[in-house]
Design an enzyme around this catalytic site. Structure first.
Site, PDB file in Angstrom:
ATOM      1  N   ASP A 234       0.918  -1.145   0.131  1.00  0.00           N
ATOM      2  CA  ASP A 234      -0.019   0.068   0.014  1.00  0.00           C
ATOM      3  C   ASP A 234       0.806   1.339   0.016  1.00  0.00           C
ATOM      4  O   ASP A 234       0.408   2.379   0.132  1.00  0.00           O
ATOM      5  CB  ASP A 234      -0.887  -0.069   0.917  1.00  0.00           C
ATOM      6  N   GLY A 235       2.122   1.125   0.033  1.00  0.00           N
ATOM      7  CA  GLY A 235       2.961   2.297  -0.227  1.00  0.00           C
ATOM      8  C   GLY A 235       3.784   2.837   1.093  1.00  0.00           C
ATOM      9  O   GLY A 235       4.548   3.579   1.172  1.00  0.00           O
TER      10      GLY A 235
ATOM     11  N   LYS B 258      14.368  31.566 -19.037  1.00  0.00           N
ATOM     12  CA  LYS B 258      13.285  30.697 -18.971  1.00  0.00           C
ATOM     13  C   LYS B 258      12.241  31.108 -18.450  1.00  0.00           C
ATOM     14  O   LYS B 258      12.404  31.990 -17.378  1.00  0.00           O
ATOM     15  CB  LYS B 258      13.934  29.431 -18.368  1.00  0.00           C
TER      16      LYS B 258
ATOM     17  N   SER C 239      14.519  17.193 -13.695  1.00  0.00           N
ATOM     18  CA  SER C 239      13.157  16.554 -13.316  1.00  0.00           C
ATOM     19  C   SER C 239      12.374  15.884 -14.486  1.00  0.00           C
ATOM     20  O   SER C 239      12.762  14.829 -14.930  1.00  0.00           O
ATOM     21  CB  SER C 239      12.237  17.500 -12.519  1.00  0.00           C
TER      22      SER C 239
ATOM     23  N   GLY D  92      12.954  17.219 -17.473  1.00  0.00           N
ATOM     24  CA  GLY D  92      14.094  17.205 -18.585  1.00  0.00           C
ATOM     25  C   GLY D  92      13.746  18.434 -19.447  1.00  0.00           C
ATOM     26  O   GLY D  92      14.369  18.560 -20.268  1.00  0.00           O
ATOM     27  N   GLY D  93      12.557  19.235 -19.192  1.00  0.00           N
ATOM     28  CA  GLY D  93      11.961  20.133 -20.270  1.00  0.00           C
ATOM     29  C   GLY D  93      12.968  21.494 -20.268  1.00  0.00           C
ATOM     30  O   GLY D  93      13.445  21.855 -21.392  1.00  0.00           O
ATOM     31  N   THR D  94      13.575  21.876 -18.962  1.00  0.00           N
ATOM     32  CA  THR D  94      14.494  22.872 -19.030  1.00  0.00           C
ATOM     33  C   THR D  94      15.737  22.526 -19.684  1.00  0.00           C
ATOM     34  O   THR D  94      16.071  23.403 -20.586  1.00  0.00           O
ATOM     35  CB  THR D  94      14.694  23.384 -17.529  1.00  0.00           C
TER      36      THR D  94
HETATM   37  C1  R5P Z   1      14.741  25.051 -11.381  1.00  0.00           C
HETATM   38  O1  R5P Z   1      15.262  26.084 -11.159  1.00  0.00           O
HETATM   39  C2  R5P Z   1      15.981  23.775 -11.442  1.00  0.00           C
HETATM   40  O2  R5P Z   1      17.430  24.565 -11.388  1.00  0.00           O
HETATM   41  C3  R5P Z   1      15.600  23.090 -12.678  1.00  0.00           C
HETATM   42  O3  R5P Z   1      16.249  23.874 -13.808  1.00  0.00           O
HETATM   43  C4  R5P Z   1      14.641  22.503 -12.807  1.00  0.00           C
HETATM   44  O4  R5P Z   1      14.094  22.074 -11.585  1.00  0.00           O
HETATM   45  C5  R5P Z   1      14.306  21.507 -13.934  1.00  0.00           C
HETATM   46  O5  R5P Z   1      13.119  20.732 -14.228  1.00  0.00           O
HETATM   47  P1  R5P Z   1      12.477  20.444 -15.053  1.00  0.00           P
HETATM   48  O6  R5P Z   1      13.549  19.192 -15.455  1.00  0.00           O
HETATM   49  O7  R5P Z   1      11.187  19.663 -14.695  1.00  0.00           O
HETATM   50  O8  R5P Z   1      12.383  21.057 -16.179  1.00  0.00           O
END
Ligand code: R5P
Length: 298
Positions: A32-33, A196, A227, A229-231
């Site tokens: 159940d986590g 960004k 996280s 990977g978008g940034t």
């Molecule tokens: C944000 O200020 C952090 O330094 C990372 O750029 C950010 O957390 C990366 O998040 P994601 O991979 O979701 O774009």
């Protein structure tokens, strides 16, 4: 001194470097986590270093936090440890170091307080994402807080890559500090950062490039963590479109939500380099020697 933690490469190496016996923790998770981390050895009367890392790709910071909190409390209250130093290489919730919108919690501070209540006397972490506070120790009332830089570990591996006079690029304004840290460790003064914007509701990221001459150059896009990977992917793609030759994606913390690695590779990254602050099979840089030096007092 005893090192308490899972029996993995990271902890075996750390135990060896600080000359400590490794007492294992079995990270049991019920269906159940709910978590039930079990300490498989005697620690009574000892000074203990607890070393637990979050796992990449699973996006379970809450499960990780509960494991840490339960283990610290158990070590102090039931197992009779004299003192607990926590090695928490990735500090979850650090990004919430301010109340950005009314009604939000100050999560990073709350996490620190929970750790203190559980019984830690010292917390060792790496490249904690705090931009709006003076320092890591501002989060804590009594516990000693140590924030080591993960960029030297990345620089060591980067130096062994066949890069020609690389340009170091941060993907957003805040990352200029990371770019500078890596540039210092790597030994270059060529660094800059894009801008960004992230939509707080949808999470959508827009990257604004700067006119930087990277045509035909090797580029290291650096961030503290990845996280979704978008940034990173946006910055890698922009660097490629600006004519970069080899693009390395380098970051300290591989949080790596599902799809993140594919997103970065799909954007054109030639090499991905991350440290082992989070358990990830792809980590090539290690922060163990640096943490060991600090624990030895060097
Ligand atoms: C944000 O200020 C952090 O330094 C990372 O750029 C950010 O957390 C990366 O998040 P994601 O991979 O979701 O774009």
């Amino acid at each position: 001194m005893l090192l308490v933690g899972p029996d993995d490469d990271f902890n075996r190496a750390l135990a060896k470097e600080i000359d400590a016996e490794l007492v294992q923790v079995d990270r049991r998770v019920f269906p159940d986590g709910e978590v039930c981390p079990r300490i498989l050895g005697e620690v009574r009367g000892s000074d203990v270093v607890l070393s637990l890392r979050m796992m990449a790709g699973q996006c379970r910071p809450n499960e990780y936090l509960m494991e840490v909190l339960f283990t610290v409390r158990n070590l102090k209250e039931h197992m009779g440890a004299e003192d607990v130093t926590l090695v928490m290489p990735y500090f979850p919730y650090a990004r919430q170091d301010a109340i950005f919108r009314p009604g939000e919690p100050l999560s990073s501070k709350y996490v620190a307080e929970l750790l203190e209540v559980a019984g830690v006397s010292k917390v060792v972490s790496v490249t904690v994402h705090l931009h709006r506070l003076g320092g890591f120790s501002d989060l804590f009332s009594d516990a000693e807080a140590i924030n080591l830089s993960g960029f030297e570990a990345l620089a060591q591996n980067l130096r062994s890559l066949p890069l020609m006079d690389p340009f170091i690029l941060g993907p957003d304004t805040e990352s200029i500090n990371w770019a500078r840290e890596l540039a210092d460790s790597y030994g270059t003064d060529r660094y800059d950062a894009f801008k960004k914007e992230r939509d707080f509701q949808t999470g959508e990221i827009r990257t604004f490039v700067k006119e930087i001459d990277i045509e035909g150059r090797d580029v290291i896009v650096v961030d503290d963590m990845v996280s979704t990977g978008g940034t990173m992917a946006n910055a890698v793609k922009a660097a490629k479109e600006m004519g970069a030759r080899i693009v390395v994606s380098a970051f300290v913390h591989p949080v790596l939500a599902p799809g993140a690695v594919d997103r970065i590779l799909g954007a054109g990254a030639d090499i991905i380099l991350a440290t082992d602050t989070i358990e990830w099979i792809g980590s090539k840089s290690t922060v163990v020697p640096m943490i060991a030096r600090m624990l030895r007092g060097g």
